[in-house]
Scaffold this active site. Structure first.
Site, short mmCIF file in Angstrom:
data_model
loop_
_atom_site.label_atom_id
_atom_site.label_comp_id
_atom_site.label_asym_id
_atom_site.label_seq_id
_atom_site.Cartn_x
_atom_site.Cartn_y
_atom_site.Cartn_z
CG ASP A 21 -16.12 10.11 -43.61
OD1 ASP A 21 -17.28 9.68 -43.76
OD2 ASP A 21 -15.11 9.43 -43.87
CG HIS A 68 -10.08 8.60 -44.07
ND1 HIS A 68 -11.31 8.41 -43.47
CD2 HIS A 68 -9.19 8.78 -43.06
CE1 HIS A 68 -11.17 8.46 -42.16
NE2 HIS A 68 -9.90 8.69 -41.88
CG ASP A 75 -13.62 5.43 -46.30
OD1 ASP A 75 -13.07 6.36 -45.69
OD2 ASP A 75 -14.82 5.46 -46.65
CG MET A 111 -9.72 5.29 -41.26
SD MET A 111 -11.47 4.96 -41.54
CE MET A 111 -11.49 4.91 -43.34
CG HIS A 138 -13.98 9.64 -48.78
ND1 HIS A 138 -13.15 10.64 -48.34
CD2 HIS A 138 -14.10 8.76 -47.75
CE1 HIS A 138 -12.79 10.39 -47.09
NE2 HIS A 138 -13.35 9.24 -46.71
CG MET A 167 -13.08 10.66 -38.69
SD MET A 167 -13.61 10.23 -40.36
CE MET A 167 -14.77 8.90 -40.02
CB SER A 170 -17.91 7.29 -48.89
OG SER A 170 -17.27 6.17 -48.30
#
Length: 224
Positions: free
Chosen positions: A180, A70, A38, A72, A36, A142, A11
């Protein structure tokens, strides 16, 4: 998924953002399987991170890397998803709370050439997956509340990993489970035993003085 049983996803939220090209290159050289990425909008979560232009710059530098995006963000729209896929996303996951038509969005992701995943927050029940297995490539569980790195695993979320694994088996669904939040060499084996096969690792890798050793310890813990 390839023939490799487990994958480590580094990440970049925990990387040195001033030297991100260096850190991503080092991660890939060490053997990290996935990067990864975010994406946070200061609305769905209390943090703000990377746009599609940022992803494209990294993809141009590391064209062979698998980028796991990912989202969000709220709302999740087709335009947002399309922008990240065009920028180089190989996998895209989003949260059902941020999307009215979840099945349609999963279909859109797959139709545009990326793997489609649904991300479940700690308080999100997994029962909705029963209606979506044919649209899913993976489920992202998560194990912390999203928004910041360096948090500890919420133990109750590990039961959810096992529940999702059981549900997928009963549905004969060909999906993988990604976890994660708070993953490190001291707990990764237990998380794998719960059913996960992809592990998002942030500070336990990028925060290590010796990243190659850190990855070695993670992989060694997965020799089960």
């Amino acid at each position: 998924m390839s023939e490799k049983k487990f994958k480590i996803a580094g990440s970049i939220l925990s990387a040195d953002l001033i030297n991100l090209e260096r850190d991503v290159g080092e991660a890939l050289e060490c053997g990290v399987d996935v990067i990864h990425f975010d994406v946070m909008d200061y609305h769905f979560v209390p943090n703000l991170t990377f746009g599609p232009g940022f992803l494209k710059a990294l993809k141009d530098k590391f064209p062979q890397a698998v980028f796991d995006v990912h989202l969000m963000v709220s709302p999740v729209t087709e335009d947002i998803v399309a922008d990240y896929i065009k920028a180089g996303a190989s996998w895209v996951s989003f949260h059902p709370e941020a999307c009215i038509h979840v099945e349609r969005m999963l279909t859109f992701i797959k139709d545009n050439g990326a793997k489609a995943g649904l991300a479940l927050n700690p308080a999100t029940a997994p029962q909705m997956l029963d209606y979506l297995w044919d649209k899913l490539d993976f489920v992202l569980v998560m194990t912390v509340n999203p928004g910041f790195g360096g948090q500890k695993v919420l133990p109750s979320c590990l039961k959810k990993v096992a529940d999702v694994k059981c549900m997928a088996f009963e549905a004969n669904a060909n999906v993988f489970i990604e976890v994660d939040g708070g993953v490190k060499d001291s707990n990764i084996q237990h998380i794998a035993e719960c059913g996960a096969t992809v592990f998002v690792v942030g500070s336990a890798f990028f925060g290590a003085d010796n990243k190659a050793k850190a990855l070695e310890y993670l992989n060694k813990a997965l020799e089960i």
